[in-house]
Design a protein around this motif. Structure first.
Motif, PDB file in Angstrom:
ATOM      1  N   UNK A 151       0.869  -1.179   0.000  1.00 61.09           N
ATOM      2  CA  UNK A 151       0.000   0.000   0.000  1.00 61.09           C
ATOM      3  C   UNK A 151       0.902   1.223   0.000  1.00 61.09           C
ATOM      4  N   UNK A 152       0.301   2.379  -0.188  1.00 59.61           N
ATOM      5  CA  UNK A 152       1.060   3.629  -0.168  1.00 59.61           C
ATOM      6  C   UNK A 152       1.169   4.159   1.259  1.00 59.61           C
ATOM      7  N   UNK A 153       2.370   4.550   1.645  1.00 51.87           N
ATOM      8  CA  UNK A 153       2.605   5.293   2.886  1.00 51.87           C
ATOM      9  C   UNK A 153       2.892   6.733   2.495  1.00 51.87           C
ATOM     10  N   UNK A 154       2.253   7.682   3.163  1.00 48.86           N
ATOM     11  CA  UNK A 154       2.560   9.076   2.859  1.00 48.86           C
ATOM     12  C   UNK A 154       2.590   9.911   4.134  1.00 48.86           C
ATOM     13  N   UNK A 155       3.498  10.886   4.117  1.00 41.39           N
ATOM     14  CA  UNK A 155       3.710  11.774   5.254  1.00 41.39           C
ATOM     15  C   UNK A 155       2.630  12.863   5.221  1.00 41.39           C
ATOM     16  N   UNK A 156       1.747  12.856   6.196  1.00 40.10           N
ATOM     17  CA  UNK A 156       0.600  13.767   6.154  1.00 40.10           C
ATOM     18  C   UNK A 156       1.001  15.227   6.371  1.00 40.10           C
ATOM     19  N   UNK A 157       2.060  15.461   7.136  1.00 35.07           N
ATOM     20  CA  UNK A 157       2.502  16.855   7.329  1.00 35.07           C
ATOM     21  C   UNK A 157       3.082  17.410   6.032  1.00 35.07           C
ATOM     22  N   UNK A 162       2.253  20.846   1.205  1.00 35.23           N
ATOM     23  CA  UNK A 162       2.198  20.976  -0.255  1.00 35.23           C
ATOM     24  C   UNK A 162       0.788  21.264  -0.746  1.00 35.23           C
ATOM     25  N   UNK A 163      -0.175  21.356   0.183  1.00 35.36           N
ATOM     26  CA  UNK A 163      -1.560  21.632  -0.207  1.00 35.36           C
ATOM     27  C   UNK A 163      -2.280  20.416  -0.756  1.00 35.36           C
ATOM     28  N   UNK A 164      -1.789  19.228  -0.459  1.00 34.11           N
ATOM     29  CA  UNK A 164      -2.407  17.991  -0.950  1.00 34.11           C
ATOM     30  C   UNK A 164      -3.307  17.428   0.138  1.00 34.11           C
ATOM     31  N   UNK A 270      11.895  10.957   7.657  1.00 30.17           N
ATOM     32  CA  UNK A 270      11.312  12.083   6.897  1.00 30.17           C
ATOM     33  C   UNK A 270      12.259  12.560   5.801  1.00 30.17           C
ATOM     34  N   UNK A 271      12.892  11.573   5.145  1.00 27.36           N
ATOM     35  CA  UNK A 271      13.759  11.855   3.997  1.00 27.36           C
ATOM     36  C   UNK A 271      13.047  11.572   2.685  1.00 27.36           C
ATOM     37  N   UNK A 272      11.831  11.092   2.765  1.00 32.40           N
ATOM     38  CA  UNK A 272      10.973  10.937   1.581  1.00 32.40           C
ATOM     39  C   UNK A 272       9.535  11.174   2.009  1.00 32.40           C
ATOM     40  N   UNK A 273       8.704  11.638   1.054  1.00 33.90           N
ATOM     41  CA  UNK A 273       7.313  11.978   1.390  1.00 33.90           C
ATOM     42  C   UNK A 273       6.371  10.803   1.232  1.00 33.90           C
ATOM     43  N   UNK A 287       7.904   1.401  16.323  1.00 30.19           N
ATOM     44  CA  UNK A 287       9.089   1.164  17.153  1.00 30.19           C
ATOM     45  C   UNK A 287      10.159   2.236  16.976  1.00 30.19           C
ATOM     46  N   UNK A 288      10.331   2.728  15.747  1.00 29.34           N
ATOM     47  CA  UNK A 288      11.467   3.602  15.447  1.00 29.34           C
ATOM     48  C   UNK A 288      11.107   5.081  15.279  1.00 29.34           C
ATOM     49  N   UNK A 289       9.864   5.358  14.901  1.00 35.96           N
ATOM     50  CA  UNK A 289       9.459   6.758  14.679  1.00 35.96           C
ATOM     51  C   UNK A 289       8.020   6.948  15.138  1.00 35.96           C
ATOM     52  N   UNK A 290       7.754   6.751  16.419  1.00 41.93           N
ATOM     53  CA  UNK A 290       6.365   6.757  16.900  1.00 41.93           C
ATOM     54  C   UNK A 290       5.654   8.098  16.730  1.00 41.93           C
ATOM     55  N   UNK A 291       6.403   9.178  16.568  1.00 42.54           N
ATOM     56  CA  UNK A 291       5.766  10.490  16.422  1.00 42.54           C
ATOM     57  C   UNK A 291       5.556  10.893  14.963  1.00 42.54           C
ATOM     58  N   UNK A 292       5.895  10.017  14.033  1.00 44.59           N
ATOM     59  CA  UNK A 292       5.752  10.336  12.612  1.00 44.59           C
ATOM     60  C   UNK A 292       4.280  10.509  12.251  1.00 44.59           C
ATOM     61  N   UNK A 293       3.974  11.567  11.511  1.00 46.84           N
ATOM     62  CA  UNK A 293       2.603  11.804  11.044  1.00 46.84           C
ATOM     63  C   UNK A 293       2.459  11.189   9.652  1.00 46.84           C
ATOM     64  N   UNK A 294       1.684  10.141   9.541  1.00 43.49           N
ATOM     65  CA  UNK A 294       1.562   9.471   8.250  1.00 43.49           C
ATOM     66  C   UNK A 294       0.210   8.799   8.129  1.00 43.49           C
ATOM     67  N   UNK A 295      -0.084   8.391   6.917  1.00 40.18           N
ATOM     68  CA  UNK A 295      -1.297   7.620   6.647  1.00 40.18           C
ATOM     69  C   UNK A 295      -0.974   6.636   5.528  1.00 40.18           C
TER      70      UNK A 295
END
Length: 434
Positions: A151-157, A162-164, A270-273, A287-295
């Protein structure tokens, strides 16, 4: 525990008790009484799962010791090649169906006992796809366990900046989004890739990821006909669109480079969107980035499904204990633990994911998809690894050639070369569809 397991486990317990009584007799003669089986896994993150299964078996099998040996997949495949042919392999072996085929062809895995076969063949437990993934020529050899599905992972922030507001709906969106999401330095060089593509690394993975993208355009790397034979036929508009998208993003739009950090680690840092990957990444992020904002989001057309089963080798009491372990791994409680704590998707039907999805909504893209969603799988044929490895080598060479990006004829030539090489391998094995 599912009721289907109860009689068989009871019978196995009796068998194991008899074995342990025999072991006690041996102990009196100075030999060891405890029984040990080994579990070989190609996914280090799964070690806690197998240990969890073993822990749950202690009440019924107090003298059974389970040694889990989980290493990186490529190393796992190498030790299997040596271990199975020399008779030194573990009793429980975790392996994807496409790789297991070569060992099934040479009868290096045990045929499942009748009760296990009946369990696997029960449509209440597994659909036809997963039943067949653990079978060879109609005979059950393994117990389906989990699957890789993308599936696609994307950084919501980054999307918000970017206005997406929505994930990409088609492959044109993927490129458009990648342009909008790429972050650059003062010289225009990308510092955060808009879309992390698999451009280097393990050979087979490059070909698999390319196949996933090409599938969104409506094409496959190989396809099977009604006679069960295979053929590559992707040197066409769809194949060109898939390869051209890579080349445009790397060389024309420069939304990503071969040298940039990639895959799950890059996403977590956060080196890729955005990037496409299996469900295990959810557990890795926790485990490694629990504060990451993603969907997560489903892909435009569908996904690869790579089924993994547990296979058994060896004889006698150890083989019996190994089957008991494989059955315990398929206990619903253990499978839900697997999804919740590791993130791999169980193959068994009828599991209630609601509590896990409520706590981890990112998993929804993997288990709650449109009715029209399509799936494909790697072919269960002996030369599949050689096909993927050789295709990956040609793709890697193409990705590094900027001259291809604006030259459709040259792209077509690359695709024809890939296609002809695959068909040559299929012909060599007597598997080519005319």
């Amino acid at each position: 525990m599912n009721s289907v397991f109860e009689p068989s486990r009871g019978a196995r317990l009796k068998t194991l008790r008899v074995a342990l009584l025999g072991g006690a007799a041996l102990a009196m003669a100075g030999a060891a009484s405890a029984q040990e089986i080994r579990v070989w896994s190609g996914y280090p993150e799964l070690a806690p799962f197998y240990e969890h299964v073993a822990e749950g078996m202690k009440a019924e099998y107090p003298d059974l010791s389970v040694r889990v040996e989980a290493i990186a997949l490529r190393e796992h495949e190498k030790r299997l090649a040596l271990g199975l042919t020399s008779g030194e392999a573990a009793e429980v072996i975790e392996l994807g169906t496409s790789t297991a085929t070569r060992y099934l062809e040479n009868e290096l895995f045990n045929v499942a006992p009748d009760d296990v076969a009946a369990f696997v063949q029960d449509p209440a437990n597994f659909n036809d796809f997963f039943r067949d993934s653990a079978s060879y020529e109609g005979t059950v050899y393994g117990l389906p366990l989990f699957r890789g599905q993308s599936a696609l992972y994307y950084n919501t922030e980054m999307f918000e900046a970017a206005g997406l507001t929505e994930p990409p709906a088609d492959m044109a969106d993927y490129t458009s989004y990648a342009e909008q999401l790429t972050q650059r330095d003062a010289a225009g060089a990308p510092t955060v890739s808009g879309w992390s593509l698999r451009l280097s690394g393990g050979g087979q993975g490059i070909a698999e990821k390319f196949w996933i993208n090409m599938f969104q355009y409506g094409e496959n790397l190989v396809e099977q006909n009604e006679a069960g034979l295979w053929r590559a036929d992707f040197a066409n508009e769809q194949g060109r669109a898939a390869l051209k998208q890579y080349l445009e993003n790397v060389h024309t739009l420069k939304t990503v480079t071969v040298e940039m950090p990639a895959d799950a680690e890059a996403f977590e840092r956060e080196q890729t969107a955005m990037f496409i990957r299996e469900s295990w990444v959810i557990g890795d992020i926790a485990a490694k980035a629990p504060d990451l904002s993603y969907a997560t989001a489903t892909l435009p057309r569908g996904s690869i499904v790579a089924p993994v089963s547990l296979w058994i080798s060896g004889e006698g009491e150890k083989a019996d204990a190994a089957w008991a372990f494989a059955q315990a791994a398929n206990d619903p409680e253990n499978l839900l633990w697997l999804l919740d704590n590791v993130g791999w998707l169980p193959n068994r039907s009828g599991l209630d994911y609601s509590a896990i999805l409520e706590a981890k909504p990112a998993l929804a893209a993997f288990v709650d998809y449109p009715d029209t969603y399509e799936f494909f799988s790697l072919p269960n044929i002996g030369p599949v690894e050689e096909i993927l490895t050789r295709t990956a080598a040609r793709l890697t060479e193409a990705f590094a050639n900027p001259a291809l990006a604006a030259d459709d004829a040259a792209i077509d030539a690359v695709l024809v070369g890939m296609q002809d090489e695959i068909n040559g391998l299929l012909q060599r094995e007597g598997l080519l569809a005319e």
